[in-house]
Design a protein around this motif. Structure first.
Motif, PDB file in Angstrom:
ATOM      1  N   LEU A  43       0.836  -1.191   0.000  1.00 31.16           N
ATOM      2  CA  LEU A  43       0.000   0.000   0.000  1.00 31.16           C
ATOM      3  C   LEU A  43       0.876   1.249   0.000  1.00 31.16           C
ATOM      4  CD1 LEU A  43      -2.704  -1.074   2.602  1.00 31.16           C
ATOM      5  CD2 LEU A  43      -2.806  -1.228   0.121  1.00 31.16           C
ATOM      6  N   PRO A  44       0.292   2.420  -0.330  1.00 25.56           N
ATOM      7  CA  PRO A  44       1.097   3.654  -0.356  1.00 25.56           C
ATOM      8  C   PRO A  44       1.833   3.938   0.943  1.00 25.56           C
ATOM      9  CG  PRO A  44      -1.020   4.026  -1.416  1.00 25.56           C
ATOM     10  CD  PRO A  44      -1.082   2.645  -0.837  1.00 25.56           C
ATOM     11  N   LEU A  45       1.257   3.559   2.088  1.00 23.00           N
ATOM     12  CA  LEU A  45       1.917   3.834   3.361  1.00 23.00           C
ATOM     13  C   LEU A  45       3.007   2.834   3.693  1.00 23.00           C
ATOM     14  CD1 LEU A  45      -0.686   5.130   5.992  1.00 23.00           C
ATOM     15  CD2 LEU A  45       1.627   5.963   5.610  1.00 23.00           C
ATOM     16  N   ASP A  46       2.966   1.669   3.073  1.00 25.04           N
ATOM     17  CA  ASP A  46       3.993   0.665   3.361  1.00 25.04           C
ATOM     18  C   ASP A  46       5.378   1.157   2.969  1.00 25.04           C
ATOM     19  OD1 ASP A  46       1.902  -0.931   4.165  1.00 25.04           O
ATOM     20  OD2 ASP A  46       1.877  -2.148   2.351  1.00 25.04           O
ATOM     21  N   TRP A  47       5.452   1.850   1.829  1.00 25.41           N
ATOM     22  CA  TRP A  47       6.752   2.278   1.310  1.00 25.41           C
ATOM     23  C   TRP A  47       7.475   3.254   2.239  1.00 25.41           C
ATOM     24  CZ3 TRP A  47       8.740  -0.583  -2.333  1.00 25.41           C
ATOM     25  CH2 TRP A  47       7.887  -1.266  -3.207  1.00 25.41           C
TER      26      TRP A  47
END
Length: 470
Positions: free
Chosen positions: A127-131
């Motif tokens: 997900l976008p927040l994982d990165w």
């Protein structure tokens, strides 16, 4: 295949146990793990891990509750252990076991029955927040190789950064069952609320009895289990916006009442800290964000609440602590400017990698403290969120920090369009908590403490999970 399938189905059947029973067992296992004597303690810890495997939501919930109590060390095998860090690692281990069992069962079933639509192979999309979470972990790991003092940097890496990343993972990867098809965020929310209420209540008791108060600039400040009132205020300031959003905006009456009661306790404890950063920056910013994000009459309610709060705080300006709030020629304001100048000089000398995790104190007091700021030598952070990321982790840390907050607001704001009811109010509270973190972090610590990193990462995990599941 049969064995794995039976285990997975057995785990599914355990979900019929009520939430009260689950968390009752969790409380018993947690207390036994902390208090059991001798050889019984490993058995109690094993039972706690088994509970984490069977009921994955109990791990992050217990971690959320223990976050502000990390200074109360628990003896395990004769050694004092930080309970929050221990629970983070045990719950992560249990989650891996649970996911492996579930994924292996589904994968084997899919191989045996290729036409079974319910036996799909496991796939996971970042997900976008994982990165940015991974970027923060990478920047922290890299800083270990350039830290001026490796020992303290390594300790902060595992106690703060790695524990926080595990907290994020516990929420982000928590499995859902066939019975509960949608992720349930409320165990984590109530864990945060109860933990914050516990340390706020501790502070209220100190104020009522006059015990362990800190006399500072004409006021008596509570500190709860912490060494400083500012540490208590920082934690309460991070959690209170979440509780207020649920108390004011949730649809379910029981949730509003529970969150409202916890909010009153936490707000009272926060006021008794007499923290200028919380009372004049963090909490007002969070309230204004909540009001304007909710829209309509809530904008005026938020403005009224902030205005009324400031009026109620006016008598405090008769005290030395608040009278010189904007005085930059002396007092705290003056020393804060000297600190920021010293931190900037540190950045100029170490722009790319910083001085390392938890190394600010040793570099500042030996080389970078300015002559005018000699009275405050033992400062472990630069009291500013940007300078904090930069001095600890260098340019990569700044990029990771900006990316973290930016991705959280982007994903959370987008999810608000899809979310409804109480999940929407919770998302508003999580975003308001980030606003409080940024606002209060302008003049104090932000995330690089055990408790602050845990609540920050749990909030990010909830934002990512709510945004993903809708």
């Amino acid at each position: 295949i049969y064995f794995l399938t039976r285990i997975d189905r057995t785990l599914e059947r355990t979900q019929r146990l009520s939430s009260a029973m689950r968390f009752g067992l969790l409380a018993l296992a947690a207390l036994a793990s902390a208090l059991a004597p001798g050889w019984l303690q490993p058995l109690a810890i094993a039972a706690l891990v088994l509970l984490f495997i069977v009921f994955p939501e109990t791990g992050p919930a217990l971690l959320a509750f223990l976050a502000p109590l990390f200074l109360i060390l628990v003896p395990v095998a004769g050694r004092p252990i930080n309970p929050a860090e221990a629970v983070a690692f045990l719950a992560a281990l249990a989650l891996v076991v649970r996911l492996v069992l579930s994924w292996a069962s589904k994968d084997k079933t899919a191989q045996a029955n290729p036409t079974d639509a319910n036996a799909a192979r496991f796939t996971m999309r970042l997900l976008p927040l994982d990165w940015p979470v991974l970027a923060l972990l990478a920047a922290a790991l890299l800083s270990l190789f350039t830290a001026l003092n490796f020992g303290v940097a390594a300790h902060e890496f595992h106690a703060v950064v790695l524990t926080g990343v595990l907290a994020y993972g516990l929420v982000r990867l928590s499995p859902t069952t066939q019975r509960e098809r949608q992720f349930d965020p409320w165990p984590v929310v109530w864990g945060l609320g109860l933990g914050a209420a516990a340390v706020a209540g501790w502070g209220i008791f100190q104020a009522a009895t006059g015990a362990q108060l800190i006399a500072a600039e004409g006021v008596l400040r509570v500190r709860g289990p912490y060494g400083s009132p500012n540490n208590l205020a920082l934690y309460l300031d991070h959690v209170l916006p979440i509780l207020l959003a649920v108390a004011l905006l949730a649809h379910q009456r029981n949730r509003r009442l529970a969150a409202g009661g916890l909010s009153l306790i936490v707000l009272t404890g926060l006021v008794l800290t007499f923290s200028r950063g919380a009372l004049f920056l963090g909490l007002p910013a969070a309230l204004l964000f909540l009001g304007f994000a909710a829209g309509g009459r809530w904008r005026w309610i938020a403005l009224a609440l902030v205005g009324a709060g400031l009026l109620l705080l006016l008598p405090l300006f008769r005290t030395e602590r608040f009278a010189g709030l904007l005085d930059l020629q002396g007092g705290t304001g003056f020393f804060r400017l000297q600190l920021w100048r010293g931190a900037w000089n540190m950045i100029l000398d170490h722009p790319w990698f910083g001085v390392g995790l938890d190394n600010f104190l040793y570099a500042y007091r030996t080389r970078y403290v300015l002559p005018a700021g000699w009275q405050e030598l033992n400062l472990s952070h630069p009291h500013n969120i940007l300078l904090d990321f930069w001095t600890r982790l260098g340019v990569l840390g700044v990029i990771a920090g900006v990316w973290l907050f930016g991705a959280a607001f982007w994903q959370g704001w987008r999810a608000l369009r899809r979310l409804t009811g109480d999940r929407q109010s919770l998302m508003l509270g999580l975003l308001a908590s980030l606003v409080a973190t940024l606002a209060h972090g302008l003049i104090d610590n932000s995330v690089f403490l055990v408790d602050l990193m845990i609540v920050f990462m749990l909030s990010l995990g909830l934002i990512a999970r709510l945004g993903k599941d809708g």
